[in-house]
Structure formats: structure tokens, C-alpha cells
Design a protein around this motif. Structure first.
Motif, PDB file in Angstrom:
ATOM      1  N   HIS A  53       0.823  -1.205   0.000  1.00 39.01           N
ATOM      2  CA  HIS A  53       0.000   0.000   0.000  1.00 39.01           C
ATOM      3  C   HIS A  53       0.866   1.267   0.000  1.00 39.01           C
ATOM      4  N   GLU A  54       1.850   1.315   0.869  1.00 40.64           N
ATOM      5  CA  GLU A  54       2.666   2.547   0.933  1.00 40.64           C
ATOM      6  C   GLU A  54       3.449   2.741  -0.367  1.00 40.64           C
ATOM      7  N   HIS A  57       1.294   4.124  -3.124  1.00 47.56           N
ATOM      8  CA  HIS A  57       1.119   5.583  -3.147  1.00 47.56           C
ATOM      9  C   HIS A  57       2.130   6.248  -4.090  1.00 47.56           C
ATOM     10  N   GLU A  76      -6.277   7.183  -1.707  1.00 48.30           N
ATOM     11  CA  GLU A  76      -6.386   5.941  -0.922  1.00 48.30           C
ATOM     12  C   GLU A  76      -7.216   4.870  -1.635  1.00 48.30           C
ATOM     13  N   ASN A  79      -5.340   3.564  -4.821  1.00 48.12           N
ATOM     14  CA  ASN A  79      -4.198   2.771  -4.384  1.00 48.12           C
ATOM     15  C   ASN A  79      -4.667   1.424  -3.821  1.00 48.12           C
ATOM     16  N   TYR A 143     -11.242   4.420   1.473  1.00 50.64           N
ATOM     17  CA  TYR A 143     -10.365   3.340   1.003  1.00 50.64           C
ATOM     18  C   TYR A 143     -11.188   2.257   0.295  1.00 50.64           C
TER      19      TYR A 143
HETATM   20 ZN   LIG Z   1      -2.729   5.069   2.127  1.00 57.88          ZN
END
Ligand SMILES: [Zn+2]
Length: 310
Positions: A53-54, A57, A76, A79, A143
């Protein structure tokens, strides 16, 4: 890290930085271009998801520079959408959505997990400015609903063969620029070659959901030399008319399917669909694979022997 960067690069857009650093820190996950953080004690699913996830981004919003403070779903949500596919791709889905995953947090099945979010009377829409989204809905709406909207668009509305080139073109066209939601909506409609206004309205500007019901069936005996036919009634009671599959299963075990497109509901809330018959159907089912977020699943299956005709 290697998987995330290689997978996102080949699937969506090449990673533009010369290196990537993932640091196990004391806080939650956080992203910057070229360096991300996760918790130093993260393990297994959590380690996979936070890392992916990071790093994801890097694509949203580091490459496609949407305004995350205003339209957080473009950051969010987009991603999380690419992360869900990365999790299916990695080690044959070892960390694919299960209970407690970032995507589909309750049962691992997004079509089930999204229903309480869609039907909650106080849930904000995706278009609600990020600072006005209550904390209890930040993850569920921004999200999860943000990600699942793209999943529906890819899997249920356009199909991967139309969605993927369109989404790649969106990323390429808006790389290192600043798209707004309307840029995204117009671009995807244009690239897909289809008016998707109904979906943008229902999923992003409103919290609408699909709700269909079977409305009985009629067997029409064969005319001389012809085949018998079965006519199935379907009713729309929802506001988000996602394409829905109708499956008629016959006594010999075979089945006939028909996908009812969104356009079928433009002028009507009731449809009659005729199938060439193979005798009496044993089961008639709408959304037989339970792939749509239909809140009330009663009335989606009809067992002809016990049903009454309309
Ligand atoms: Zn995030």
C-alpha cells in the motif's frame, strides 16, 4: 517491495525513481516518493499490505497527483484498488483479501462487506471533501468503497480488456499532473467509449446500490415443430443498475445465461426475458455468483416447482 514495484510498473506505469526504501518505524504506514514506512513489528498479511500500500502511493498520488486533502478516494481508494490485485498476484494470492484485510474488512468478500456501507443512512459519499468524512467512515468509504468502485468498473461494467487500457491511459495522461474527479470521470468514459454517468452519479455522488428481484416465470409450450420457451420476469427496485447475470438451469444440468445490461433499465423497471427451453427449469437465479452488492438477496433465486406464476 520487489513484487510491488515490478507488478505496479508492468501493470500500470513504470516506477520513475532510481531506488525505493522501506523503513520499519514506530508509527503506522506512511508514504513519500522513494521512501515508505511500515511498523517494525508488522508481519505476514499486515507486512505485505502495508508495504504494498505505501509503495502503491508512489502511483497515487505521487505519479498521478490528485488532491488527497480534498478527494481522498483518488489517492487511498485508487491505491487500495491496485493493492487488491497485487495481493492476488503475489504468491498465488497468499495475502489476498481475507477477514481484516485492508480491502473487504469483514468477510474478505467486497460484495458482502460493502452493503452496510452503502445502506448506512449517515455514510458520506465519495465526493464528500476529505476533511468532512467522519473518522468512522474514513476507511470504509475512502479506502474500501473507493477501491471497490474501480473493481466494479473493471469486473462488472467494462471488463478488464476495456478497463485496463483506459486506466493505463488515465495514469499516463495525468502522470505528474493534477486531475480532479471530473477529469477522471470524463477520461474513463471517453477511453471506454461508453457513457458511465449513471455509475459516477450512483457510486461517487450518491450512495446508491443495486436491488433486483425475480418476478416469476412462464413456460410457453412448443408450437408445432418449434421449441418451447421459458419467459422470466425481472424487476428492478434499486437505483444503481449494475449489469446483472440471469442464469436458468435445466433438468439435464446445463444452463443458459444472459447478462442484463444497465441500458435495459433506462425506460422500464420490469423486464421479460425469453429463453429457448430445454423443458422445465430447475433453478432460475439472478446474480448466481453473488458478485454484486445487492442488500436484500431474497427473491434472487426461484425454484420453479414451488413457485407461483405471476
Ligand atoms: Zn494510504
Amino acid at each position: 517491495m520487489k513484487h510491488a514495484i515490478e507488478y505496479f510498473s508492468s501493470q500500470w506505469y513504470p516506477y520513475p525513481w532510481p531506488n525505493a526504501v522501506n523503513l520499519g518505524g514506530h508509527g503506522a504506514g506512511m508514504e513519500y516518493p522513494g521512501i515508505v514506512f511500515d511498523g517494525w513489528q508488522d508481519k505476514n498479511d499486515l507486512l505485505f499490505w502495508i508495504t504494498t500500500h505505501e509503495l502503491g502511493h508512489g502511483w497515487f498520488p505521487m505519479i498521478v497527483g490528485s488532491n488527497e486533502r480534498r478527494h481522498a478516494f483518488m489517492d487511498e481508494g485508487f491505491n487500495t484498488f491496485i493493492d487488491a490485485y497485487a495481493s492476488q498476484h503475489f504468491n498465488h494470492g497468499e495475502y489476498a483479501p481475507k477477514k481484516d484485510a485492508e480491502y473487504a474488512p469483514q468477510t474478505g468478500d467486497p460484495a458482502k462487506d460493502i452493503v452496510p456501507v452503502l445502506t448506512a443512512p449517515d455514510a458520506p459519499t465519495l465526493m464528500m471533501p476529505a476533511e468532512l468524512v467522519p473518522e468512522k467512515y474514513r476507511h470504509k468509504v475512502t479506502y474500501f468503497k473507493g477501491a471497490y468502485g474501480l473493481t466494479l468498473l473493471r469486473e462488472k461494467i467494462l471488463g478488464p480488456e476495456r478497463f485496463d487500457p483506459a486506466f493505463r491511459a488515465y495514469i499516463r495522461t495525468w502522470a505528474f499532473k493534477h486531475p480532479t474527479p471530473s477529469d477522471f470521470f470524463r477520461f474513463m468514459s471517453s477511453e471506454a467509449g461508453e457513457d458511465l454517468t449513471w455509475f459516477w452519479r450512483g457510486w461517487y455522488f450518491e450512495n446508491w446500490w443495486p436491488q433486483y428481484r425475480l418476478d416469476g416465470f412462464v413456460q410457453n409450450p412448443a408450437s408445432q415443430g418449434g421449441e418451447n420457451t421459458v419467459t422470466v420476469g425481472v424487476r428492478n427496485e434499486g437505483k444503481l443498475m449494475l449489469p446483472v447475470l440471469l442464469r436458468v438451469t435445466w433438468q439435464d444440468g446445463t444452463h443458459t445465461e444472459r447478462l442484463i445490461p444497465t441500458e435495459a433499465w433506462m425506460l422500464h423497471d420490469r423486464l421479460s426475458l425469453s429463453f429457448p427451453g430445454h423443458g422445465t427449469p430447475t433453478t432460475i437465479a439472478l446474480d448466481p455468483n453473488q458478485g454484486l452488492p445487492i442488500p436484500d438477496r431474497r427473491g434472487l433465486i426461484l425454484i420453479p416447482e414451488t413457485s407461483t406464476h405471476p
